[in-house]
Design a protein around this motif. Structure first.
Motif, PDB file in Angstrom:
ATOM      1  N   ALA A  12      37.528  33.843  35.626  1.00  0.00           N
ATOM      2  CA  ALA A  12      38.862  34.439  35.538  1.00  0.00           C
ATOM      3  C   ALA A  12      38.844  35.908  35.952  1.00  0.00           C
ATOM      4  CB  ALA A  12      39.372  34.314  34.109  1.00  0.00           C
ATOM      5  N   ASN A  13      39.838  36.288  36.723  1.00  0.00           N
ATOM      6  CA  ASN A  13      40.055  37.686  37.120  1.00  0.00           C
ATOM      7  C   ASN A  13      38.876  38.312  37.872  1.00  0.00           C
ATOM      8  OD1 ASN A  13      42.695  37.889  36.289  1.00  0.00           O
ATOM      9  ND2 ASN A  13      42.217  38.691  34.268  1.00  0.00           N
ATOM     10  N   THR A  14      38.056  37.488  38.476  1.00  0.00           N
ATOM     11  CA  THR A  14      36.993  38.001  39.348  1.00  0.00           C
ATOM     12  C   THR A  14      37.582  38.326  40.727  1.00  0.00           C
ATOM     13  OG1 THR A  14      35.023  37.114  38.286  1.00  0.00           O
ATOM     14  CG2 THR A  14      35.026  37.057  40.696  1.00  0.00           C
ATOM     15  N   ALA A  15      37.003  39.333  41.404  1.00  0.00           N
ATOM     16  CA  ALA A  15      37.485  39.722  42.736  1.00  0.00           C
ATOM     17  C   ALA A  15      36.335  39.665  43.732  1.00  0.00           C
ATOM     18  CB  ALA A  15      38.064  41.128  42.685  1.00  0.00           C
ATOM     19  N   ILE A  16      36.562  38.981  44.834  1.00  0.00           N
ATOM     20  CA  ILE A  16      35.550  38.899  45.898  1.00  0.00           C
ATOM     21  C   ILE A  16      36.189  39.400  47.190  1.00  0.00           C
ATOM     22  CG2 ILE A  16      34.018  37.365  47.192  1.00  0.00           C
ATOM     23  CD1 ILE A  16      33.951  35.507  44.795  1.00  0.00           C
ATOM     24  N   ASP A  17      35.660  40.490  47.715  1.00  0.00           N
ATOM     25  CA  ASP A  17      36.248  41.096  48.920  1.00  0.00           C
ATOM     26  C   ASP A  17      35.809  40.389  50.195  1.00  0.00           C
ATOM     27  OD1 ASP A  17      37.681  43.032  47.583  1.00  0.00           O
ATOM     28  OD2 ASP A  17      36.133  44.574  47.813  1.00  0.00           O
ATOM     29  N   ILE A  41      35.181  25.369  41.729  1.00  0.00           N
ATOM     30  CA  ILE A  41      36.165  25.633  40.666  1.00  0.00           C
ATOM     31  C   ILE A  41      36.490  27.119  40.688  1.00  0.00           C
ATOM     32  CG2 ILE A  41      36.571  25.631  38.166  1.00  0.00           C
ATOM     33  CD1 ILE A  41      34.512  23.344  37.943  1.00  0.00           C
ATOM     34  N   ILE A  42      37.769  27.460  40.746  1.00  0.00           N
ATOM     35  CA  ILE A  42      38.156  28.877  40.709  1.00  0.00           C
ATOM     36  C   ILE A  42      39.154  29.062  39.581  1.00  0.00           C
ATOM     37  CG2 ILE A  42      39.146  30.817  42.005  1.00  0.00           C
ATOM     38  CD1 ILE A  42      38.289  29.485  44.560  1.00  0.00           C
ATOM     39  N   HIS A  43      38.819  29.942  38.638  1.00  0.00           N
ATOM     40  CA  HIS A  43      39.657  30.130  37.459  1.00  0.00           C
ATOM     41  C   HIS A  43      40.802  31.108  37.708  1.00  0.00           C
ATOM     42  CE1 HIS A  43      37.724  27.607  34.490  1.00  0.00           C
ATOM     43  NE2 HIS A  43      36.603  27.864  35.138  1.00  0.00           N
ATOM     44  N   SER A  44      41.746  31.047  36.793  1.00  0.00           N
ATOM     45  CA  SER A  44      42.981  31.824  36.919  1.00  0.00           C
ATOM     46  C   SER A  44      42.707  33.315  37.122  1.00  0.00           C
ATOM     47  CB  SER A  44      43.818  31.646  35.650  1.00  0.00           C
ATOM     48  OG  SER A  44      44.326  30.328  35.596  1.00  0.00           O
ATOM     49  N   GLY A  45      43.518  33.910  37.932  1.00  0.00           N
ATOM     50  CA  GLY A  45      43.459  35.352  38.114  1.00  0.00           C
ATOM     51  C   GLY A  45      42.438  35.804  39.137  1.00  0.00           C
ATOM     52  N   ALA A  46      41.587  34.899  39.607  1.00  0.00           N
ATOM     53  CA  ALA A  46      40.595  35.307  40.612  1.00  0.00           C
ATOM     54  C   ALA A  46      41.293  35.628  41.932  1.00  0.00           C
ATOM     55  CB  ALA A  46      39.567  34.206  40.812  1.00  0.00           C
ATOM     56  N   ILE A  47      40.748  36.624  42.638  1.00  0.00           N
ATOM     57  CA  ILE A  47      41.284  37.063  43.924  1.00  0.00           C
ATOM     58  C   ILE A  47      40.157  36.924  44.944  1.00  0.00           C
ATOM     59  CG2 ILE A  47      42.379  38.945  45.199  1.00  0.00           C
ATOM     60  CD1 ILE A  47      43.977  38.185  42.692  1.00  0.00           C
TER      61      ILE A  47
END
Lengths: 328, 328, 328
Positions: free
Chosen positions: C209-214, C168-174
């Motif tokens: 939400a809005n998490t970032a994983i490089d 599951i990936i919530h909105s705003g995640a990159i």
């Protein structure tokens, strides 16, 4: 490609066999014999000794006897390895073209060889040549974007923002949102102060995913040329950042701070509002800076103090329970 | 506009020449003679003395002899200057209209004079009169949005959220995402607990860029009227925030906290779950609050304690290395 | 549904009246007589005594004499209550279907029973059966997504990312943005190192939400199966996270960290780069970890130390002002 050829391209000398064929780059620990790697951080000295890489970009002083790899001698191994990566992984340029599913204001000025992806919205703004605007990005009214700037999908640029050339902005970044500016009545009700300044981003800046940069309240928020900003960073209104700074993940800079050039801010560190940091200031991770500091200061702790001072306090604190016990 | 006219519009008195023409607002340091500025923070006293502004909104007690500007006397200079900004920079209302490139559920109820920008997605929800929904925003099923609320581009409102009137939500904000709620088996595997509560945002709230507010697990997450939330703030499930609070950048509020009215949370401060903070509590930047505190407490440090206590500890710590040296 | 039926479905025994009709779930404090609730946290013991709920899922040892509710006896009340929530609030599956307003590369491979919402962009990638791709999400080239994975609106997946099943990936995640990787010249100019690694997300992961994983620099960034990540988390390049970890809001993990299984990171905690944390390590909120720790260590403070050590220091510090006063 033979190691000798790679070294020649880089203008570097080698120690060891120059004829081994290299097919790709890799880290020391994951490299196999067909790989070239690099060494620049003591934490990886064990990996260096055990690496299967046939070639390693390395400073001469770090080379050891009986090394089984060919050393490519460099004063700046990370930078020369960067060039090796570019040899094996050249950037594949996307083909320019404007999606028929993008929404572009008829008065927008779009330069040549621009790529605009589906569902991008471009208001009455100016996009210079060779820019790439990612899918679902929104570019507001009166925005100017310089040459060869790359905006990844789903970025929002608020109106009146000015962005230089060769800038990279990653997905989710918000540039030019309103600053947190309110007046407050005697009974504690906040009233919004119109935020009429702009954001100005100079050339060669990179901005990370989901970072937010607020527009100025009256004057502008300015990000100096060459500065690199990581993910999830918050930059308040009227902040002025110098050139070639590095601002790592989740840093927060409150309004009206002024940073010199080459300032380095560690992850999750925070700056209170209205501070001035000189050139080459270094702020360690999680530090909390609440006053101004001169050029070259290295800051640690919350509240942040020059690192020597903080380390001395931390060392004393570590001894404190034992001292109290003895005193009793 | 003459200073005299401005002061008259504001209902304020002036000291100095009332006939000078003013063309715009500016900060003290960037102002030229055609500008009006304001003074409300001691950090700018040097700027006040050197300003070229012809007029300054200022408290009478801060006025000094031989000031070269005309003083517009105010008890609340920031609030009166806000009104001056509104005179010179009136908000230009966007024209209402619904983009043909927006995707709107036929059962959605859209009030009059609403603006919906391209690529917005509006599910079966209710949007009251004069709202503005920015490009690429997604409004889920069964959402209610009150009058004159402005949603900037690329906001996501999850289903069942209720939003009041005159609310502003900046780009990248996510309202109503699932809370971080799991049960855990004996061997450490997490199982997701359905998050069936809502987010309720009362009137006059402003929410910053890339902020995330989770829906409630069972009950609702509630943001009280007039509360202002900055960028990149995280608000967990079932948090209840009172009225007229200010929550600055990168604050984190863990699940089920309950805040009174007029609470101020400094940048990067954090609240552990299930806490209660009374009215008018002030939490300084980077503080870490791990227990409840009564009305009016001022909190500092991590773990956060009443500021007097923390300052006393910090002062003692600063002396500690010297004391240990002497003891030896 | 009668309490007896609910208990039977769960395979649990009850103490009290089994015939009472239950219509929904609720928290202890908001429950009315038609509700079932749960008790698992001492902070809510007062709520337990006053609850109006007719049934409570509870451990036998927490049951008290004269309780007015029917107790549903459970060894893991939170997990069993989760099952009760699922009974009263079964997930309503969205109907599959591909919006005509989505932009899908003709070479993309889309499995059966997939839902793709309006304005999604799917490049040449592979989406397995039963996935749901939310509105305005962007799925880059060469991405693979496993079965039954749900991507909420407005997520960006950069090219080459590999995502497992039931994620599951919530909105705003990159997911997959470039890591913060630069070499630096002698005069302080940063040069971007191409980031050629991938992000690999294993099965049953949830991302807030809005998490970032490089993406990785050379090797991959890996999120282990069953790991749950909250909102606004920053995960740097080449981080490797084990299985069944919980990473709460606003945590920052710098590049190349390696975490074992079942690691718990509290809100706003941070890990410096290149660290190794063993299995079952617990890091408290706001802790700042700057070195590696073994299996099972519980870490507190910034810099983070084993909690016993930190608590001892904090206790000593609290006494310090008084001690200094006495010494004088």
């Amino acid at each position: 490609m033979k190691i000798g050829e790679i070294a020649k391209k880089l203008g570097l000398s080698i120690i060891g066999d120059s004829d081994i064929e290299i097919s790709d780059v890799a880290t020391l620990s994951s490299a196999k014999s067909e790989h070239i790697s690099f060494y620049h951080n003591k934490k990886y000295s064990a990996d260096l000794e055990k690496t299967l890489a046939s070639a390693v970009v390395i400073q001469k002083k770090h080379l050891f006897d009986n090394a089984e790899f060919t050393a490519v001698i460099s004063d700046n191994p990370l930078d020369d390895f960067r060039r090796v990566v570019e040899i094996f992984h050249p950037v594949i340029e996307q083909k320019p073209g404007i999606s028929e599913f993008a929404h572009i204001d008829p008065q927008a000025e779009i330069g040549e060889n621009v790529l605009i992806e589906p569902y991008a919205v471009i208001e009455k703004s100016t996009i210079a040549i060779r820019c790439r605007i990612g899918a679902s990005s929104v570019i507001g009214d009166n925005v100017e974007i310089g040459e060869n700037t790359r905006i990844f999908p789903r970025v929002v640029i608020y109106p009146n923002t000015k962005i230089g050339s060769n800038v990279i902005i990653h997905s989710g970044a918000i540039i030019g949102s309103d600053g947190f500016g309110y007046s407050r009545t005697a009974d504690g009700v906040f009233r919004k102060i119109p935020q009429i300044g702009r954001v100005i981003i100079e050339d060669n800046v990179e901005i990370g995913a989901n970072t937010a940069i607020d527009r100025g309240a009256l004057d502008d928020t300015i990000i100096g040329a060459g500065t690199k900003i990581d993910n999830l960073v918050q930059i308040g209104h009227n902040v002025i950042i110098g050139k070639n700074c590095a601002i790592t993940g989740q840093v927060g800079i409150a309004g009206s701070c002024k940073l010199g050039d080459r300032v380095l801010l560690g992850g999750q560190s925070g700056l209170a509002g209205h501070l001035i940091l000189g050139d080459d200031v270094v702020v360690f991770a999680q530090a909390g800076v609440e006053k101004s500091f001169d050029d070259g200061t290295v800051l640690l702790g919350s509240p942040a103090r020059p690192s020597r001072e903080t380390l001395r306090q931390w060392a004393a604190m570590a001894k404190l329970p034992e001292i109290i016990k003895k005193m009793k």
